[in-house]
Design a protein around this motif. Structure first.
Motif, PDB file in Angstrom:
ATOM      1  N   LYS A 136      -0.062   3.189  -3.164  1.00 49.56           N
ATOM      2  CA  LYS A 136      -0.661   3.636  -4.428  1.00 49.56           C
ATOM      3  C   LYS A 136      -1.568   2.581  -5.054  1.00 49.56           C
ATOM      4  O   LYS A 136      -1.901   2.655  -6.236  1.00 49.56           O
ATOM      5  CB  LYS A 136       0.452   4.020  -5.414  1.00 49.56           C
ATOM      6  CG  LYS A 136       1.262   5.230  -4.942  1.00 49.56           C
ATOM      7  CD  LYS A 136       2.435   5.526  -5.848  1.00 49.56           C
ATOM      8  CE  LYS A 136       3.235   6.707  -5.317  1.00 49.56           C
ATOM      9  NZ  LYS A 136       4.442   6.975  -6.129  1.00 49.56           N
ATOM     10  N   GLU A 137      -1.955   1.586  -4.254  1.00 50.24           N
ATOM     11  CA  GLU A 137      -2.883   0.569  -4.744  1.00 50.24           C
ATOM     12  C   GLU A 137      -4.147   1.241  -5.274  1.00 50.24           C
ATOM     13  O   GLU A 137      -4.673   2.169  -4.652  1.00 50.24           O
ATOM     14  CB  GLU A 137      -3.252  -0.388  -3.606  1.00 50.24           C
ATOM     15  CG  GLU A 137      -3.782  -1.728  -4.068  1.00 50.24           C
ATOM     16  CD  GLU A 137      -2.668  -2.655  -4.527  1.00 50.24           C
ATOM     17  OE1 GLU A 137      -2.359  -2.639  -5.735  1.00 50.24           O
ATOM     18  OE2 GLU A 137      -2.116  -3.372  -3.691  1.00 50.24           O
ATOM     19  N   GLY A 138      -4.616   0.778  -6.407  1.00 51.79           N
ATOM     20  CA  GLY A 138      -5.810   1.367  -7.015  1.00 51.79           C
ATOM     21  C   GLY A 138      -5.498   2.454  -8.019  1.00 51.79           C
ATOM     22  O   GLY A 138      -6.352   2.827  -8.820  1.00 51.79           O
ATOM     23  N   HIS A 139      -4.265   2.975  -7.988  1.00 53.15           N
ATOM     24  CA  HIS A 139      -3.877   4.090  -8.857  1.00 53.15           C
ATOM     25  C   HIS A 139      -2.838   3.689  -9.909  1.00 53.15           C
ATOM     26  O   HIS A 139      -2.226   4.536 -10.535  1.00 53.15           O
ATOM     27  CB  HIS A 139      -3.335   5.247  -8.005  1.00 53.15           C
ATOM     28  CG  HIS A 139      -4.373   5.854  -7.109  1.00 53.15           C
ATOM     29  ND1 HIS A 139      -4.814   5.230  -5.964  1.00 53.15           N
ATOM     30  CD2 HIS A 139      -5.073   7.015  -7.207  1.00 53.15           C
ATOM     31  CE1 HIS A 139      -5.744   5.986  -5.382  1.00 53.15           C
ATOM     32  NE2 HIS A 139      -5.916   7.076  -6.117  1.00 53.15           N
ATOM     33  N   LEU A 140      -2.655   2.371 -10.081  1.00 51.61           N
ATOM     34  CA  LEU A 140      -1.730   1.854 -11.095  1.00 51.61           C
ATOM     35  C   LEU A 140      -2.596   1.247 -12.198  1.00 51.61           C
ATOM     36  O   LEU A 140      -2.994   0.094 -12.102  1.00 51.61           O
ATOM     37  CB  LEU A 140      -0.786   0.814 -10.479  1.00 51.61           C
ATOM     38  CG  LEU A 140      -0.062   1.262  -9.199  1.00 51.61           C
ATOM     39  CD1 LEU A 140       0.676   0.091  -8.561  1.00 51.61           C
ATOM     40  CD2 LEU A 140       0.905   2.410  -9.502  1.00 51.61           C
ATOM     41  N   GLU A 184     -13.130   6.587  -2.075  1.00 47.30           N
ATOM     42  CA  GLU A 184     -14.235   5.641  -1.864  1.00 47.30           C
ATOM     43  C   GLU A 184     -14.604   4.949  -3.180  1.00 47.30           C
ATOM     44  O   GLU A 184     -14.843   3.733  -3.209  1.00 47.30           O
ATOM     45  CB  GLU A 184     -15.456   6.368  -1.300  1.00 47.30           C
ATOM     46  CG  GLU A 184     -15.308   6.780   0.153  1.00 47.30           C
ATOM     47  CD  GLU A 184     -16.472   7.657   0.625  1.00 47.30           C
ATOM     48  OE1 GLU A 184     -16.890   7.481   1.783  1.00 47.30           O
ATOM     49  OE2 GLU A 184     -16.957   8.500  -0.154  1.00 47.30           O
ATOM     50  N   ILE A 185     -14.658   5.731  -4.259  1.00 47.38           N
ATOM     51  CA  ILE A 185     -15.021   5.176  -5.573  1.00 47.38           C
ATOM     52  C   ILE A 185     -13.987   4.143  -6.019  1.00 47.38           C
ATOM     53  O   ILE A 185     -14.337   3.041  -6.464  1.00 47.38           O
ATOM     54  CB  ILE A 185     -15.153   6.292  -6.631  1.00 47.38           C
ATOM     55  CG1 ILE A 185     -16.386   7.161  -6.349  1.00 47.38           C
ATOM     56  CG2 ILE A 185     -15.200   5.713  -8.043  1.00 47.38           C
ATOM     57  CD1 ILE A 185     -17.729   6.447  -6.507  1.00 47.38           C
ATOM     58  N   ILE A 186     -12.713   4.481  -5.903  1.00 43.29           N
ATOM     59  CA  ILE A 186     -11.656   3.568  -6.358  1.00 43.29           C
ATOM     60  C   ILE A 186     -11.596   2.326  -5.465  1.00 43.29           C
ATOM     61  O   ILE A 186     -11.377   1.209  -5.948  1.00 43.29           O
ATOM     62  CB  ILE A 186     -10.281   4.274  -6.407  1.00 43.29           C
ATOM     63  CG1 ILE A 186     -10.334   5.467  -7.368  1.00 43.29           C
ATOM     64  CG2 ILE A 186      -9.187   3.307  -6.837  1.00 43.29           C
ATOM     65  CD1 ILE A 186     -10.769   5.120  -8.794  1.00 43.29           C
ATOM     66  N   PRO A 263      -8.409  -1.301 -10.330  1.00 44.24           N
ATOM     67  CA  PRO A 263      -9.578  -1.561 -11.186  1.00 44.24           C
ATOM     68  C   PRO A 263      -9.466  -0.925 -12.562  1.00 44.24           C
ATOM     69  O   PRO A 263      -8.783   0.088 -12.744  1.00 44.24           O
ATOM     70  CB  PRO A 263     -10.723  -0.926 -10.393  1.00 44.24           C
ATOM     71  CG  PRO A 263     -10.070   0.194  -9.639  1.00 44.24           C
ATOM     72  CD  PRO A 263      -8.684  -0.292  -9.303  1.00 44.24           C
ATOM     73  N   GLY A 264     -10.173  -1.532 -13.508  1.00 45.23           N
ATOM     74  CA  GLY A 264     -10.276  -0.970 -14.850  1.00 45.23           C
ATOM     75  C   GLY A 264     -11.417   0.029 -14.924  1.00 45.23           C
ATOM     76  O   GLY A 264     -12.145   0.259 -13.946  1.00 45.23           O
ATOM     77  N   LEU A 265     -11.590   0.599 -16.095  1.00 46.52           N
ATOM     78  CA  LEU A 265     -12.574   1.665 -16.292  1.00 46.52           C
ATOM     79  C   LEU A 265     -14.003   1.192 -16.058  1.00 46.52           C
ATOM     80  O   LEU A 265     -14.814   1.925 -15.471  1.00 46.52           O
ATOM     81  CB  LEU A 265     -12.427   2.233 -17.713  1.00 46.52           C
ATOM     82  CG  LEU A 265     -12.708   3.725 -17.906  1.00 46.52           C
ATOM     83  CD1 LEU A 265     -11.997   4.590 -16.886  1.00 46.52           C
ATOM     84  CD2 LEU A 265     -12.337   4.146 -19.319  1.00 46.52           C
ATOM     85  N   ASP A 266     -14.347  -0.031 -16.486  1.00 47.45           N
ATOM     86  CA  ASP A 266     -15.713  -0.548 -16.293  1.00 47.45           C
ATOM     87  C   ASP A 266     -16.087  -0.602 -14.812  1.00 47.45           C
ATOM     88  O   ASP A 266     -17.202  -0.250 -14.425  1.00 47.45           O
ATOM     89  CB  ASP A 266     -15.853  -1.951 -16.904  1.00 47.45           C
ATOM     90  CG  ASP A 266     -15.994  -1.919 -18.418  1.00 47.45           C
ATOM     91  OD1 ASP A 266     -16.276  -0.827 -18.958  1.00 47.45           O
ATOM     92  OD2 ASP A 266     -15.817  -2.964 -19.057  1.00 47.45           O
TER      93      ASP A 266
END
Length: 309
Positions: A136-140, A184-186, A263-266
């Motif tokens: 779940k990396e990227g989704h925390l 891909e985006i995340i 990642p954060g929103l930016d």
């Protein structure tokens, strides 16, 4: 004398029935299970070292709320309490559990997040949390959370994931329009998070990295090697860049198989809305300032100017 005997009896009564046990588990959370009868609860609390006398606990509990009015749940004991205080709290459901404010910085991976949680939450089960967030990396989502010490690793993981869904949902149409998948985006955003400073840099770096993928150039991003080795970016060895792994963007084309951070929103927005530029290369100088280059020759010149002096 009679007064002395009475005083001694009162003291003994208080000591053996009322006062907290000598090894009261200060700072602990004790569960009162739903559906348990009072005699079972008193046995559990005595075993936990919360009370000296089961009789005293049962007496005061009935006095305060009746034998069927014990409120189940997790109770936090920040200091030793006499038995009547324990009885009063479990009769009225006074849990005394305060939420802990925990900030998860942008760009932390699951292991970093686990360390933050275990630092802030008493007896946090790190291995259980890591097992829960595997894949779940990227989704925390990195954010400031108010978490209760009695929350399970599974519940905390779900809170982080639900926050990610909440943040990403308004961007779903934009992701579709970008022509890229959410993964891909995340994944790109997770790289940008580790490779850039402010929002402007993020968008420019996103543009450069997407362009390199389009031109079938390797991304050659140090952050993926850091993730792969678990070492500090300043301590990478030349052999690290030769490791045979899909996460090695120096030896494999395209994005790594999954995000390398959360990642954060930016950074997510930068991956969706990259800024076009004439650049194909960039590097960070010793102060973290980013220097861009249009050609490999310019990039080498930047390396000599900013890294080798």
């Amino acid at each position: 004398s009679l007064a002395l005997i009475s005083l001694s009896a009162i003291f003994s009564l208080y000591y053996f029935l009322i006062s907290p046990p000598p090894h009261f588990p200060t700072g602990s959370i004790v569960s009162v299970k739903s559906g348990s009868v009072l005699i079972r609860i008193s046995a559990d609390l005595k075993e936990e070292g919360i009370i000296r006398s089961r009789f005293a606990l049962e007496f005061f509990s009935i006095l305060f709320g009746g034998d069927r009015h014990i409120v189940s749940g997790d109770y936090f004991f920040d200091r030793p309490l006499p038995v009547w205080s324990v009885a009063y709290r479990i009769s009225l459901g006074q849990y005394h559990i305060k939420a802990v404010k925990i900030t998860i910085p942008e760009g932390y991976n699951s292991r970093d997040i686990t360390d933050v949680l275990s630092t802030n939450i008493l007896n946090f089960d790190k291995e259980r949390f890591l097992a829960e967030v595997a894949g779940k990396e990227g989704h925390l989502f990195p954010d400031t959370y108010f978490l209760y010490p009695n929350m399970t690793p599974e519940v905390i993981a779900k809170i982080l994931e639900d926050n990610f869904i909440k943040k990403i949902t308004p961007l779903e149409n934009s992701i579709v329009k970008s022509g890229k998948s959410e993964k891909e985006i995340i994944t790109m955003a997770s790289i940008i998070e580790k490779e850039s400073g402010g929002p402007d840099d993020k968008a420019y770096i996103a543009g450069i990295l997407w362009k390199r993928i389009k031109l079938k150039m390797r991304l050659q991003v140090d952050a993926t090697i850091v993730y792969l080795t678990g070492r500090d970016g300043t301590k990478l060895a030349s052999d690290d860049f030769k490791i045979n792994s899909l996460y090695n963007t120096y030896t494999h084309l395209g994005l790594p198989p999954a995000p390398i951070s959360n990642p954060g929103l930016d950074s997510i927005k930068a991956a969706i809305f990259p800024k076009d530029s004439p650049y194909l290369f960039y590097l960070h100088d010793k102060n973290g300032v980013i220097h861009y280059a249009k050609t490999f020759k310019e990039h080498i010149a930047n390396e000599l100017k900013y890294l080798n002096n």
